[in-house]
Scaffold this active site. Sequence first.
Site, PDB file in Angstrom:
ATOM      1  NE  ARG A  48     -23.973 -21.075  26.842  1.00 18.32           N
ATOM      2  CZ  ARG A  48     -23.763 -22.389  26.775  1.00 18.32           C
ATOM      3  NH1 ARG A  48     -22.573 -22.908  27.031  1.00 18.32           N
ATOM      4  NH2 ARG A  48     -24.742 -23.207  26.455  1.00 18.32           N
ATOM      5  CE1 TYR A 100     -17.361   1.649  38.190  1.00 17.27           C
ATOM      6  CE2 TYR A 100     -17.860  -0.684  38.484  1.00 17.27           C
ATOM      7  CZ  TYR A 100     -18.182   0.564  37.970  1.00 17.27           C
ATOM      8  OH  TYR A 100     -19.329   0.704  37.242  1.00 17.27           O
ATOM      9  CG  ASP A 172     -10.498  -2.590  36.888  1.00 20.47           C
ATOM     10  OD1 ASP A 172     -10.256  -2.053  35.780  1.00 20.47           O
ATOM     11  OD2 ASP A 172     -11.643  -2.662  37.373  1.00 20.47           O
ATOM     12  CE  LYS A 197     -16.958   2.079  32.298  1.00 17.17           C
ATOM     13  NZ  LYS A 197     -16.452   1.586  33.583  1.00 17.17           N
TER      14      LYS A 197
END
Length: 386
Positions: A48, A100, A172, A197
Amino acid sequence: MVDRDETISCRAGVDSDSAHGSVMPPLYLSANYSFADFNEKREYDYTRSGNPTRSTLADAIAKLEGGAGAVITSSGMSAVDLVLAQLPQDALVIATHDCYGGSWRLFEARARKGQIRIQYANLRDADAVGAALAQQPALLWIETPSNPLMRIADIASLAKRAKATGAKVAVDNTFLSPVLQKPIALGADYVVHSTTKYLNGHSDVVGGAVVAAAAADAEELRWWANCTGVTGAPFDSWLTLRGLRTLHVRLERQQATAARVAARLSELPSVAVVHYPGLETHPDHELAARQQSGFGAMLSFELAAGADIRTLTRNLRHFALAESLGGIESLIAHPATMTHAAMSPEARRAAGIGDNLLRVSVGLEHPDDLIADLELALSHAVARAR
Ligand SMILES: *Cc1c(COP(=O)(O)O)cnc(C)c1O
């Protein structure tokens, strides 16, 4: 000597394995790492907090974006939320009005809980930006090109104005990737990606990244990512690293095909308007040409009144009706019922997202096949509407 981007993507972690000399970087799935002794922690102790495979990907993306460091997260949304976690209680966030849909939903939800205050502005409207920045926001959230209308915001000018008021700037960069746009060089403090993406590019991973321009911000991001546990899985990082190696060649070909598709669509009477920054008719064409090193592989278009939108999407063979973007496969999406369904109808209208709008992610298929497919399906759509 600083390596060029293609070389960074190709060489990331290659031939760095001291145990066996594996040429490609190994996938470290282990959740934990042994201590050499009391007080003798190795570089990694628990996945983690840190993982070699994830670090290789983070370093590569940070280098490509020209940042001081990056954190790989479990999704694009956890990357967005990780940036919000940097803000003090009740901080004001100014976000682009056509962001978005998932980011919009997160901003709204965090605001409802009283964790942030959120306001939206049309970042292409200088007066609206001035009024928004006059309220001394803590963060300006830019997304360019916007989704789904491919509007372009002027990052350098916005970052300069925002910084003069003391705000941090996040961009972004999912729609273009660092291959086509470098927000940190234009003044951004944070760059956010949905690596789902273009960076992964094969539509088989959901992931995200946040890059920080400053080393101290990168350290804070890492601390919070470990604290809240939003770091990405090692296997996802390994797949994304594999995808990253071909990012440049994929995008080069995909955007060349997108330019051809956009040009052809704009010739057809069944199409009312095509939104592609590469077209000279696009309202932000000049800004896109100046700010980006390419126009990207995303476009959207509105059907003319005499064409039936359902008939069009049902008759396409090479465009799956699906959300997401940036993969090797071409996709078509209906923003009003899919990607932007989480937005209220009023917010959608304000952002200019009509029911006749379709968004296309152009893949690596042959351009002639994609164009022929669109032409045939459009002819059905027109015949149906008659
Ligand atoms: C997909 C996307 C996100 C969210 O990313 P996920 O990986 O789906 O969580 C954020 N911003 C943009 C621009 C996106 O396209």
